[in-house]
Design an enzyme around this catalytic site. Structure first.
Site, mmCIF file in Angstrom:
data_model
loop_
_atom_site.group_PDB
_atom_site.id
_atom_site.type_symbol
_atom_site.label_atom_id
_atom_site.label_comp_id
_atom_site.label_asym_id
_atom_site.label_seq_id
_atom_site.Cartn_x
_atom_site.Cartn_y
_atom_site.Cartn_z
ATOM 1 N N GLY A 1 4.226 7.377 2.640
ATOM 2 C CA GLY A 1 4.931 6.162 2.991
ATOM 3 C C GLY A 1 4.348 4.979 2.252
ATOM 4 O O GLY A 1 3.405 5.121 1.474
ATOM 5 N N PHE A 2 4.916 3.835 2.483
ATOM 6 C CA PHE A 2 4.377 2.634 1.877
ATOM 7 C C PHE A 2 4.547 1.466 2.833
ATOM 8 O O PHE A 2 5.383 1.494 3.732
ATOM 9 C CB PHE A 2 5.018 2.337 0.515
ATOM 10 C CG PHE A 2 6.410 1.813 0.583
ATOM 11 C CD1 PHE A 2 6.656 0.445 0.560
ATOM 12 C CD2 PHE A 2 7.496 2.670 0.663
ATOM 13 C CE1 PHE A 2 7.953 -0.050 0.618
ATOM 14 C CE2 PHE A 2 8.784 2.192 0.713
ATOM 15 C CZ PHE A 2 9.014 0.824 0.696
ATOM 16 N N ALA A 3 3.726 0.490 2.638
ATOM 17 C CA ALA A 3 3.783 -0.723 3.448
ATOM 18 C C ALA A 3 3.874 -1.909 2.509
ATOM 19 O O ALA A 3 3.120 -2.006 1.543
ATOM 20 C CB ALA A 3 2.533 -0.833 4.314
ATOM 21 N N CYS B 1 -8.545 -0.433 1.071
ATOM 22 C CA CYS B 1 -8.506 0.581 0.011
ATOM 23 C C CYS B 1 -9.749 0.553 -0.875
ATOM 24 O O CYS B 1 -9.721 1.070 -1.977
ATOM 25 C CB CYS B 1 -7.248 0.435 -0.840
ATOM 26 S SG CYS B 1 -5.722 0.610 0.091
ATOM 27 N N ALA C 1 0.844 -1.188 0.000
ATOM 28 C CA ALA C 1 0.000 0.000 0.000
ATOM 29 C C ALA C 1 0.880 1.238 0.000
ATOM 30 O O ALA C 1 1.951 1.246 0.612
ATOM 31 C CB ALA C 1 -0.908 0.001 1.223
ATOM 32 N N ILE C 2 0.433 2.255 -0.688
ATOM 33 C CA ILE C 2 1.117 3.546 -0.706
ATOM 34 C C ILE C 2 0.140 4.561 -0.132
ATOM 35 O O ILE C 2 -1.028 4.593 -0.515
ATOM 36 C CB ILE C 2 1.521 3.951 -2.141
ATOM 37 C CG1 ILE C 2 2.478 2.930 -2.725
ATOM 38 C CG2 ILE C 2 2.132 5.349 -2.147
ATOM 39 C CD1 ILE C 2 2.804 3.146 -4.183
ATOM 40 N N GLY C 3 0.620 5.377 0.789
ATOM 41 C CA GLY C 3 -0.262 6.355 1.410
ATOM 42 C C GLY C 3 0.308 7.751 1.350
ATOM 43 O O GLY C 3 1.514 7.962 1.427
#
Length: 119
Positions: free
Chosen positions: A56-58, A74, A43-45
């Site tokens: 950030g990203f996970a 999402c 995920a990119i936020g």
């Protein structure tokens, strides 16, 4: 209305493809990606608050994915959630992934050319 603001609190109501019967958690994508072939691995936020941007990203290495059976991450209903461990069939730790991500992220960020902002 002309010159005014209209708020659409639930845009799904005007969506011909929306089926309210499929709105509950029992229809959420499975954490094992069992709904279709697409699976969400990362995920990119981006957040903007008071003029400050945070991002950030996970990357799912080996999380407990059972909670994803109760939510629709999402808002993507037609894809499940997975992890590197799930996809590779072995335990993948953050420590194992970190050097690879750091190497590629550094390469991208040091070679990226910023584009002018459109106004």
């Amino acid at each position: 209305r002309p010159g005014g603001l209209t708020l659409d609190f639930d845009p799904r109501l005007a969506d011909e493809e929306f089926d309210p019967r499929l709105n509950g958690p029992e229809y959420a994508p499975s954490n094992a990606g069992q709904r279709r072939e697409d699976r969400k691995l990362a995920a990119i936020g981006i957040r903007v608050a008071k003029g400050v941007t945070m991002h950030g990203f996970a990357l799912n290495c080996s999380p407990d994915l059972t909670a994803y059976d109760r939510i629709v991450p999402c808002g993507i209903r037609d894809a499940g959630v997975t992890s590197l461990s799930q996809e590779l069939g072995r335990h993948v730790s953050v420590a194992e992934v970190l050097p690879v991500v750091e190497k590629h992220l550094t390469a991208v960020l040091t070679t990226a050319v910023p584009l002018p902002r459109a106004v």
